[in-house]
Design a protein around this motif. Structure first.
Motif, PDB file in Angstrom:
ATOM      1  N   LEU A 174       1.010  -1.192   0.252  1.00 20.69           N
ATOM      2  CA  LEU A 174      -0.277  -0.036   0.181  1.00 20.69           C
ATOM      3  C   LEU A 174       0.164   1.219  -0.057  1.00 20.69           C
ATOM      4  CD1 LEU A 174      -3.018  -1.198   2.571  1.00 20.69           C
ATOM      5  CD2 LEU A 174      -2.779  -1.334   0.205  1.00 20.69           C
ATOM      6  N   LEU A 195     -11.199  -6.158   0.383  1.00 21.71           N
ATOM      7  CA  LEU A 195     -10.888  -4.800  -0.215  1.00 21.71           C
ATOM      8  C   LEU A 195      -9.258  -5.156  -0.970  1.00 21.71           C
ATOM      9  CD1 LEU A 195      -9.787  -4.134   3.721  1.00 21.71           C
ATOM     10  CD2 LEU A 195     -10.808  -3.085   1.632  1.00 21.71           C
ATOM     11  N   VAL A 198     -11.310  -3.930  -4.741  1.00 24.04           N
ATOM     12  CA  VAL A 198     -10.628  -2.980  -4.878  1.00 24.04           C
ATOM     13  C   VAL A 198      -9.650  -2.386  -5.496  1.00 24.04           C
ATOM     14  CG1 VAL A 198     -10.832  -0.547  -4.271  1.00 24.04           C
ATOM     15  CG2 VAL A 198     -11.896  -1.775  -2.543  1.00 24.04           C
ATOM     16  N   LEU A 199      -8.362  -3.240  -5.117  1.00 22.96           N
ATOM     17  CA  LEU A 199      -6.867  -3.438  -5.833  1.00 22.96           C
ATOM     18  C   LEU A 199      -7.073  -4.092  -7.167  1.00 22.96           C
ATOM     19  CD1 LEU A 199      -4.894  -4.407  -2.454  1.00 22.96           C
ATOM     20  CD2 LEU A 199      -5.075  -2.471  -3.884  1.00 22.96           C
ATOM     21  N   GLY A 201      -8.430  -4.098 -10.729  1.00 28.60           N
ATOM     22  CA  GLY A 201      -8.349  -3.110 -12.004  1.00 28.60           C
ATOM     23  C   GLY A 201      -7.963  -1.006 -11.409  1.00 28.60           C
ATOM     24  N   SER A 202      -7.332  -1.348 -10.470  1.00 23.64           N
ATOM     25  CA  SER A 202      -6.976  -0.112  -9.942  1.00 23.64           C
ATOM     26  C   SER A 202      -5.709   0.410 -10.954  1.00 23.64           C
ATOM     27  CB  SER A 202      -7.337   0.219  -8.207  1.00 23.64           C
ATOM     28  OG  SER A 202      -5.826  -0.636  -7.754  1.00 23.64           O
ATOM     29  N   THR A 205      -3.042   2.692  -8.885  1.00 22.81           N
ATOM     30  CA  THR A 205      -3.491   3.695  -7.890  1.00 22.81           C
ATOM     31  C   THR A 205      -3.545   3.834  -6.377  1.00 22.81           C
ATOM     32  OG1 THR A 205      -5.330   3.683  -8.304  1.00 22.81           O
ATOM     33  CG2 THR A 205      -4.016   4.730 -10.073  1.00 22.81           C
ATOM     34  N   LEU A 206      -3.435   2.458  -5.787  1.00 21.19           N
ATOM     35  CA  LEU A 206      -4.130   1.854  -5.287  1.00 21.19           C
ATOM     36  C   LEU A 206      -3.424   1.506  -4.386  1.00 21.19           C
ATOM     37  CD1 LEU A 206      -8.312   1.704  -5.186  1.00 21.19           C
ATOM     38  CD2 LEU A 206      -7.187   3.678  -4.989  1.00 21.19           C
ATOM     39  N   MET A 454     -14.799   6.877  -6.106  1.00 25.39           N
ATOM     40  CA  MET A 454     -13.818   7.210  -7.020  1.00 25.39           C
ATOM     41  C   MET A 454     -12.104   7.687  -5.626  1.00 25.39           C
ATOM     42  SD  MET A 454     -13.229   5.859 -10.698  1.00 25.39           S
ATOM     43  CE  MET A 454     -11.822   5.701 -10.601  1.00 25.39           C
ATOM     44  N   VAL A 457     -11.797   7.264  -2.257  1.00 24.09           N
ATOM     45  CA  VAL A 457     -11.308   5.974  -2.006  1.00 24.09           C
ATOM     46  C   VAL A 457      -9.574   6.616  -2.490  1.00 24.09           C
ATOM     47  CG1 VAL A 457     -11.153   3.448  -2.504  1.00 24.09           C
ATOM     48  CG2 VAL A 457     -13.137   4.353  -3.097  1.00 24.09           C
ATOM     49  N   LYS A 458      -9.187   6.612  -3.794  1.00 22.97           N
ATOM     50  CA  LYS A 458      -7.990   7.195  -3.837  1.00 22.97           C
ATOM     51  C   LYS A 458      -7.930   8.595  -2.921  1.00 22.97           C
ATOM     52  CE  LYS A 458      -4.345   7.737  -6.256  1.00 22.97           C
ATOM     53  NZ  LYS A 458      -3.039   7.524  -6.827  1.00 22.97           N
ATOM     54  N   ALA A 460      -8.061   8.607   0.215  1.00 24.64           N
ATOM     55  CA  ALA A 460      -8.500   7.757   1.518  1.00 24.64           C
ATOM     56  C   ALA A 460      -7.536   6.737   1.453  1.00 24.64           C
ATOM     57  CB  ALA A 460      -9.617   6.560   2.137  1.00 24.64           C
ATOM     58  N   LEU A 461      -6.709   5.933   0.679  1.00 22.03           N
ATOM     59  CA  LEU A 461      -5.608   4.652   0.163  1.00 22.03           C
ATOM     60  C   LEU A 461      -4.346   5.844  -0.089  1.00 22.03           C
ATOM     61  CD1 LEU A 461      -7.671   2.394  -0.734  1.00 22.03           C
ATOM     62  CD2 LEU A 461      -7.279   2.737   1.816  1.00 22.03           C
ATOM     63  N   LEU A 472      -6.483   6.500 -14.485  1.00 23.47           N
ATOM     64  CA  LEU A 472      -7.559   6.206 -13.644  1.00 23.47           C
ATOM     65  C   LEU A 472      -8.181   7.453 -13.024  1.00 23.47           C
ATOM     66  CD1 LEU A 472      -8.876   3.449 -13.447  1.00 23.47           C
ATOM     67  CD2 LEU A 472      -7.771   2.559 -11.685  1.00 23.47           C
ATOM     68  N   VAL A 473      -7.583   7.804 -12.383  1.00 29.32           N
ATOM     69  CA  VAL A 473      -8.601   8.699 -11.412  1.00 29.32           C
ATOM     70  C   VAL A 473      -9.037  10.277 -11.998  1.00 29.32           C
ATOM     71  CG1 VAL A 473      -9.119   9.525  -9.473  1.00 29.32           C
ATOM     72  CG2 VAL A 473      -7.551   6.984  -9.488  1.00 29.32           C
TER      73      VAL A 473
ATOM     74  N   PHE B 193     -12.121   1.704 -10.010  1.00 28.51           N
ATOM     75  CA  PHE B 193     -12.579   1.199  -9.328  1.00 28.51           C
ATOM     76  C   PHE B 193     -13.782   0.020  -9.336  1.00 28.51           C
ATOM     77  CE2 PHE B 193      -9.984   4.669  -7.151  1.00 28.51           C
ATOM     78  CZ  PHE B 193      -9.172   4.508  -7.547  1.00 28.51           C
ATOM     79  N   LEU B 195     -16.360   0.011  -7.448  1.00 30.81           N
ATOM     80  CA  LEU B 195     -17.032   0.341  -6.299  1.00 30.81           C
ATOM     81  C   LEU B 195     -18.308  -0.795  -6.482  1.00 30.81           C
ATOM     82  CD1 LEU B 195     -17.354   4.141  -7.645  1.00 30.81           C
ATOM     83  CD2 LEU B 195     -15.955   2.602  -6.209  1.00 30.81           C
ATOM     84  N   VAL B 198     -17.280  -3.277  -3.457  1.00 29.96           N
ATOM     85  CA  VAL B 198     -16.884  -2.370  -2.221  1.00 29.96           C
ATOM     86  C   VAL B 198     -18.094  -2.415  -0.807  1.00 29.96           C
ATOM     87  CG1 VAL B 198     -15.869  -0.749  -0.768  1.00 29.96           C
ATOM     88  CG2 VAL B 198     -15.229  -1.199  -3.115  1.00 29.96           C
ATOM     89  N   MET B 453      -6.719  -0.087   6.574  1.00 27.49           N
ATOM     90  CA  MET B 453      -7.815  -0.214   4.854  1.00 27.49           C
ATOM     91  C   MET B 453      -9.050   0.235   5.001  1.00 27.49           C
ATOM     92  SD  MET B 453      -6.004  -2.820   1.997  1.00 27.49           S
ATOM     93  CE  MET B 453      -6.506  -1.460   0.654  1.00 27.49           C
ATOM     94  N   SER B 456     -10.544   3.797   6.882  1.00 27.64           N
ATOM     95  CA  SER B 456     -10.015   4.476   5.505  1.00 27.64           C
ATOM     96  C   SER B 456     -11.118   4.559   4.796  1.00 27.64           C
ATOM     97  CB  SER B 456      -8.926   4.483   5.001  1.00 27.64           C
ATOM     98  OG  SER B 456      -7.645   4.008   5.652  1.00 27.64           O
ATOM     99  N   ALA B 460     -13.908   7.812   3.757  1.00 30.38           N
ATOM    100  CA  ALA B 460     -14.070   8.291   3.516  1.00 30.38           C
ATOM    101  C   ALA B 460     -15.387   8.324   2.611  1.00 30.38           C
ATOM    102  CB  ALA B 460     -12.749   7.450   2.136  1.00 30.38           C
TER     103      ALA B 460
END
Lengths: 482, 482
Positions: A174, A195, A198-199, A201-202, A205-206, A454, A457-458, A460-461, A472-473, B193, B195, B198, B453, B456, B460
């Motif tokens: 992380l 969790l 969320v990772l 396909g990110s 970025t996370l 998005m 979450v970005k 936050a992490l 991505l974001v 992400f 979403l 989640v 995580m 967070s 968020a």
């Protein structure tokens, strides 16, 4: 400006000479994506040997506020692994982490590091009479970490799902360097948010995927590949529904292409010939597979699968590959569409999806709309009809200057296609991801509620914003506007 | 203290008399979970009629900082839908939103509101000769929204996955009242992400599921149910691996129970009898299913499936249900374990998982450990061996006072079992969720990186902390310590 020299010294101490380099000869090949559309600069190329080194290196980057661009095989389609032009970021290559940690044939699971190449994974599974049910053109360079970070697709999604469906467990570093260890797979686990989803396909970025546990399937007993000529893509859609009903789990692929794509391929491959004698507006490539011991039933299934569509006039003509060589010839035609087109001239390529049941109608509506709006272009759609995903390519007018056309009319065309897809409830990226290529379009067309989620979450992490920034974001609305 | 009167007046204006009540007769039934283990108080019971009302109501709650406890059929297993004792929260019932918005037989999809009851969904699918491949004991009350929010399991997970695997699209109201609309399913979508993943399994702590698009499968042509007697749970595990290899996709369920569970059931159901004549230490219930038109092959498959294990001495005895009535009798035995045990006396129940391939060894190790550590208790494990998930029950010593025992020795036993599961790399909640029942245990035993995580992401997406506070997400370490 952070103190790069101090950072580089500490990083060098941490990773050693094999693990960190600023040598232009070694770094330069990784500054440009494989399709040559994006080029950046980098402070250094880091190649940690194990998860512990990734963890310590990311913590160091966090301390120095150094941006990290994670990279696998560098065969992504959207520039997600290419640094920006600032030269302030480091490339974090996972390629040295290429160990298959364990493979359990009985449990049909493999745990491998992020740098394992897809082809190597295929071979390891085959040795145990198993298979990993995801493949794609770049299998000789694409890595497990990259496939997970981009939730890669391919030609077997219809039956087996995209990369997300193959991931049983994950290990990731992380943004603060801590290690998220969910590598041991539990088939059922309801201890809070999932969790790892969320990772996946990110796009880095996370977090940075360092290893994964993937599912394997029994090897297939055999396959049967059918080539069918059809009058329209709507007919192809009807044939697909019929195949799903009759063949069920044995239907492994259903790809379509229009007549002009096939013609381009045949021009491009002098030794290839059309599987069918006549002319058909659309073509479908259908793959059926059977488990071990069920091969014989497969030929019967293929025959009976076609009977009703033939009688109903849905299929104009069809042929069943007589052997594996012919089956491979059929697939070669499918796989050569992109290179055949590239040989013709400039084109804007769009990897789009709409709800599966709408795709045939979408293509029938969108092709004439695009060609009317941009005279002398030619729009073609081909690919994974069974997934509601086609590659929608718009070919430049004859003589359009390569490079220049893409930047001018090409951009307008892409915006037009993306608008259409959005109107139809679809996605501007079905399987290729967002990367840097589509991040502005995602900001323009994405659902504001989803974009806000998005960004939250970005934030936050990755509160420091060091993980693959600019990818991505889309930035906050105010920051994103020009 | 917020001004509750003002909030209630505005909420009443918004939702009308059917949509908001403080009438104790109407509210009280929903203040206690169905197993009677948790009771709370509530400011009011809100029952919005549609997504727009949910959205406006949540926005109002955010404005007034009113905590929301979302509730479906109130048949959860962990107190996740029961308010706390403060009386400051509102219950937000989704039961009025019980419309099936659309069902597309060709695409095998159904879009329904959160309040649709599982049984109703089953019946709607059956009318179209389709089936929804998830079922569980509470199907007469469990709602789609609750099933998604808890990522419910059941007896078909082995083949079809838990609720997460059934969800193609989702609509949810977020903590600020905004509506996250991802209801139209795209088979492929790599726009950032995922979403919805989640939200699935987040027990209403990140958003309130208001509708979902779910996958349907073709109806089955028939099933074949086998009952096998075995010498040990390790033998059952070996039989499972054999069945997976031979029956492949046709293996739909594999449940196990020890001899004493079967004996308790037979005591509890005077009209039931054991499927096998002899005495066996363990029993397995195996279900095979066939597609339409494949029924005949199924009996052959069942016979051939057992031949090798019989010859190898793996299976001591086995019988195949002769007809559907007998198949249902077999399943009734399985489904009666929990009530049969409840009739015996107090017990601590644990819904646990470990990696599938470790479960047999875990049970063989854990049962004697628990019984040695807590004399005169009896530990039994039964359930979904194929998912690596058993219900691990520890029965109180004879004569232990119900209610009192659970609060004293029972708590120690649960901590001991959870410690063991954690050592084995498992989960303290396989399918029942965390709710309020296990939130302290999750805080005690959860991976600190994963917990950080979770906190967070929670912070968020629900910065005011109004969505189901006290459930699922353990507070920050300092706040959580006693």
């Amino acid at each position: 400006m952070t103190d790069h020299a101090e950072f580089l010294r500490r990083a060098g101490d941490l990773l050693g000479p094999r693990g960190l380099t600023c040598d232009a000869d070694l770094v330069t090949p990784w500054l440009t994506d494989w399709r040559g559309r994006f080029t950046g600069k980098a402070l250094a190329l880091a190649s940690p040997a194990n998860t512990g080194e990734v963890s310590a290196f990311v913590a160091l980057c966090a301390e120095h506020r150094i941006a990290i661009v994670p990279q696998g095989g560098n065969s992504g389609m959207s520039g997600g692994a290419t640094p920006d032009a600032s030269g302030d970021a480091v490339i974090l290559s996972l390629r040295r982490m290429d160990r298959i940690r364990s493979l359990y044939p009985e449990s049909r699971m493999v745990t491998c590091e992020a740098g394992v190449i897809l082809q190597v994974l295929h071979e390891a599974a085959e040795k145990e009479r198993l298979r990993f049910p995801l493949t794609l053109g770049g299998k000789g360079s694409a890595t497990v970490g990259g496939l997970i970070s981009t939730n890669a697709g391919g030609t077997q999604v219809l039956r087996h799902g995209a990369m997300r469906a193959q991931v049983l467990g994950i290990e990731a570093v992380l943004a603060d360097g801590s290690v998220f260890d969910a590598l041991v797979p539990l088939k059922k686990d309801n201890r809070g948010f999932d969790l790892k989803q969320v990772l996946i396909g990110s796009e880095g970025t996370l977090g940075i995927v360092t290893a994964a546990t993937l599912r394997l399937l029994p090897e297939i007993g055999g396959r049967c590949v059918i080539w069918a000529g059809l009058g329209s893509i709507s007919d192809a859609r009807q044939l697909l529904v019929h195949c799903e009903r009759v063949a069920g789990e044995r239907l492994e692929g259903f790809e379509v292409m229009p007549a002009n794509s096939l013609a381009a391929v045949l021009d491009h491959l002098p030794d290839a010939r059309s599987p069918l004698a006549g002319v058909h507006a659309w073509h479908a490539l259908i793959e059926l597979v059977a488990g071990a011991g069920e091969e014989e039933r497969l030929a019967d299934l293929a025959e009976s699968l076609l009977t009703q569509p033939f009688e109903a006039g849905l299929v104009e003509d069809a042929t069943i590959a007589a052997n594996e060589t012919q089956a491979e010839q059929f697939w070669r035609l499918r796989d050569s569409i992109a290179p055949a087109e590239r040989a013709i001239g400039p084109a804007m390529q769009h990897d789009i999806s709409v709800p599966v049941e709408r795709m045939a109608r979408f293509v029938e509506a969108a092709v004439p709309q695009v060609e009317a709006r941009f005279p002398h272009t030619r729009a073609i759609a081909f690919g994974h009809l069974g997934d509601g995903n086609v590659h929608f390519h718009v070919l430049a007018p004859a003589g359009a200057p390569r490079g220049q056309w893409e930047e001018s009319e090409g951009k307008e065309i892409s915006a037009f296609v993306h608008d259409l897809v959005t109107e139809w409830g679809g996605s501007i990226s079905a399987e290729h991801g967002i990367g840097q290529m589509k991040v502005a379009e995602l900001g323009r067309l994405g659902d504001p509620v989803a974009l806000a989620m998005m960004r939250s979450v970005k934030q936050a992490l990755d509160p420091l914003g060091i993980l693959n920034p600019g990818k991505l974001v889309p930035l906050a609305p105010e920051a994103a506007s020009p």
